[in-house]
Enzyme design. Structure first.
Site: not given
Ligand code: GLC
Length: 710
Positions: A263-267
């Protein structure tokens, strides 16, 4: 390690261990905050040793540190499984290279490959295993700050660049010394964020998604990219990170991707804010079911995956598949045999910012800089009295916002470059945006005033969207004040996005787009300004007259009421009352100091069959007195289709070198697969009929010939 042993390892792991392999944290969780690439995340209290058991870390770097960290993590991990160290090495680790939008403007994929190979070598010796690059998002709206990270607005060029960048980072085998695993991002269509506002939803048709936005990720997958990162945005009203159709049906089943999805950062957590997940547990469940393997820096997986499996809400099979992909990535990197891979303090001394990389950083900027306008004011003459104006002339924040660890103190500014390389020229500097009497007096008495305008890298990048891309007022005022006392001006633009500056462009005698050229890029800009280098860049993204024209692309559609060929407003045609439809400078635009002549296009045949090929050829002559690199471009138009088709599309580039007076023949092979598109039933097909092929120096070329697909 053989796969069977990997399988045995997986079977021997506890559910807790498996879940932790799917978690990525950043240094703060280990009490080591080196760099934050997103909002600080807070997790519920966890046992002190828990962060040391996760499968990967983001943002940690440095050979000695990572060797030590790996030892610690493997000692605590029950099966001593090595951790993965990942970082955003997008346009350089220690040596800063031109930002990707500039690399796209080189129109030279082999240069992109060279740059990624050098950047990857520096990252690998610093102990890194994965780079979150290439970013291949198609971009057509420069209100979005991340256009800086993309290679631009063109589908075909982005595909070539994606392939080249993956090959640069990964080589033939990313286990090899100096190579590392690449992670293509952001899947998918992050560049279509509505109104260019970062993290916004996208509203594109399935057609546009498949035709324009997916190809560059597919090119990376076909090039063997090891990881794919999910995007923050929604597609079809569903967040990418929990979008099963996107991650399993399209990415895995259609594209055949077998690697790790991160995932992207915290997505994953952000799907709660998107309002499609109720809480962390719900978000975790949706993400693992959709096919997201690693949870980057959110509490969802670490706090919920075990209980979701124990409660029977998530099949252990899905977790095992995800964990197996992570273990296979570690195995493919050779980490079970050598958990430190290339990490070496000795190696860092030799490789980081080595002469070869610094020279590449300079050579690259020669090819990425784009001469947008020149009425003869360039090159500058060495006997001229020159005044240089603008803070950007001596600003070292020109290495790009992802140059997290590039040594800013070693970044050469334009002032330093000119002073060092052209010390015998009469140049004085006012490296400020202030309009002072002293500066104006000097400007008035100069033969030519060189202005450095635009943005440094604090103004462009992630989250740095602007609603108005007009050149900032301070720079417009500075230009006007100088222009009032001296009409002989040359303007150098720095920045990571196309800006709107029609008035400056109209008045200045010459306009040079330097982008954010990296550690030694200013040397190249200086060499181009004084004629010791011949500019060869072509815009990878259009420069509109005004924000209101966005999104914009040269590969536009005619509409049912195309505007006749006139500058005037035409009632009842598709046009604006206040601005033209076309941009100030289109994709593919760029000049050199040389007059390059093209013969007409000759076709080996004017009929193409499904299994056949024809060749479109031109003779290109350097009629000037200076050697040049000439990006010869092939554009093709499908005249009629079952769906609307763009007025032209880039389908080939040959960047050739020509000595003064030299001529070469360039031939492009045209085959039926090049003509395919998604028809009205979403089949990827070509359709018989007439096509145009143009070959020229910019996207405006009318040098063409017609052929028929039978
Ligand atoms: C950021 C970016 C992504 C980057 C990641 C890790 O939010 O969206 O491109 O790779 O976080 O730094």
């Amino acid at each position: 390690m053989e796969r069977i042993k990997l399988k045995a390892l997986l079977n021997d792991m506890t559910l807790e261990e498996k879940a932790l392999q799917l978690v990525q944290l950043y240094g703060a969780f280990l009490g080591d905050v080196d760099v934050l690439t997103g909002p600080a995340m807070s997790f519920a209290k966890m046992p002190a040793d828990r962060p040391y058991q996760v499968g990967s870390l983001l943002g940690e770097h440095g050979a000695e540190h990572l060797i030590d960290l790996q030892d610690k993590m493997m000692a605590i991990q029950p099966h001593h499984i090595p951790a993965l160290f990942m970082l955003d090495v997008i346009h350089g680790y220690k040596t800063g290279f031109p930002v990707p939008i500039a690399i796209g403007s080189s129109f030279n994929p082999s240069l992109a490959k060279e740059i990624c190979s050098a950047a990857g070598k520096e990252a690998a010796v610093a102990g890194l295993h994965v780079t979150f690059s290439p970013m291949v998002d198609l971009v057509r709206d420069s209100r979005w700050g991340r256009v800086m990270e993309s290679t631009g607005e063109d589908v075909w060029l982005n595909c070539q660049m994606a392939k080249a960048e993956v090959e640069g980072f990964q080589g033939d085998d990313f286990k090899d010394k100096g190579k590392l695993a690449a992670c293509v991002k952001h899947f998918a269509a992050y560049g279509a964020a509505v109104a260019g506002r970062d993290y916004n939803v996208t509203e594109i048709s399935e057609h546009t998604l498949h035709e324009d936005y997916l190809p560059s990720y597919k090119a990376a997958v076909d090039a063997g990219v090891a990881l794919v990162m999910t995007a923050f945005n929604t597609i079809d009203r569903k967040p990418c990170t929990t979008n099963k159709k996107l991650l399993r049906d399209i990415l895995r089943d259609e594209m055949g991707f077998k690697g790790v999805v991160i995932s992207d950062y915290g997505a994953i957590q952000e799907t709660i804010a998107h309002t499609t997940s109720v809480d962390h547990r719900d978000a975790a469940k949706k993400a693992i079911l959709a096919g997201c393997d690693i949870d980057m820096v959110s509490p969802c997986y670490i706090q919920n995956l075990v209980s979701l499996v124990e409660d029977g809400e998530v099949d252990i099979k899905l977790v095992d598949e995800a964990v197996m992909r992570v273990l296979e990535l570690k195995n493919d990197l050779g980490l079970f045999e050598n958990p430190y891979k290339d990490a070496s303090s000795e190696g860092e001394k030799e490789v980081l910012m080595c002469r070869e990389h610094l020279e590449l950083s300079r050579r690259a900027a020669e090819e990425t800089t784009v001469l947008l306008k020149n009425d003869g004011a360039l090159p500058l003459k060495k006997n001229q009295k020159i005044v240089v104006v603008g803070a950007l002339a001596d600003d070292n924040l020109i290495t790009g916002s992802w140059a997290l660890f590039v040594d800013k103190d070693k970044t050469v500014t334009l002032k330093q470059a000119i002073s060092e390389l052209y010390s015998d020229v009469n140049v004085s500097f006012f490296a400020s945006d202030e309009i002072s009497d002293e500066m104006l007096e000097a400007a008035e008495s100069a033969d030519v005033v060189l202005l450095a305008l635009g943005e440094n890298h604090t103004k462009t990048g992630e989250s740095l969207s602007i609603a108005d891309i007009t050149l900032c007022k301070a720079h417009r005022d500075l230009f006007d004040a100088v222009y009032k006392v001296n009409k002989n001006t040359v303007t150098v633009l720095f920045g990571g996005r196309p800006l709107a500056l029609p008035e400056v462009a109209q008045k200045t005698n010459a306009l040079l787009e330097a982008w954010l050229p990296g550690t030694c890029g200013a040397y190249a800009v200086a060499d181009i300004l004084f004629g010791d280098a011949n500019p060869s860049g072509r815009l990878s993204m259009s420069f509109p007259y005004t924000t209101g024209q966005l999104p914009i692309s040269y590969a536009a559609f005619t509409t049912g009421r195309p505007k006749p060929n006139t500058d005037k407003f035409v009632p009842y045609a598709s046009n604006y009352m206040d601005y033209p439809n076309v941009p100030l400078y289109p994709f593919g635009w760029g000049l050199s100091y040389t007059n390059v002549e093209y013969s007409g296009v000759s076709l080996s045949a004017d009929k193409l069959t499904k299994d056949g090929k024809i060749f479109a050829s031109v003779t290109v002559k350097n009629a000037g007195d200076m050697a040049v690199l000439e990006p010869v471009q092939l554009y093709i138009r499908d005249i009629k289709g079952s769906v609307v088709r763009p007025v032209r599309e880039l389908k080939g580039i040959e960047k050739i070198s020509l000595e003064a007076g030299e001529e070469k023949t360039v031939s492009f092979e045209i085959t039926e697969p090049m003509l395919r598109f998604y028809d009205d039933e979403m089949n990827f097909v070509s359709e018989k009929g007439e096509f145009m092929a143009w070959i020229g120096s910019t996207s405006l070329t009318e040098n063409g010939a017609k052929f028929v697909l039978e």
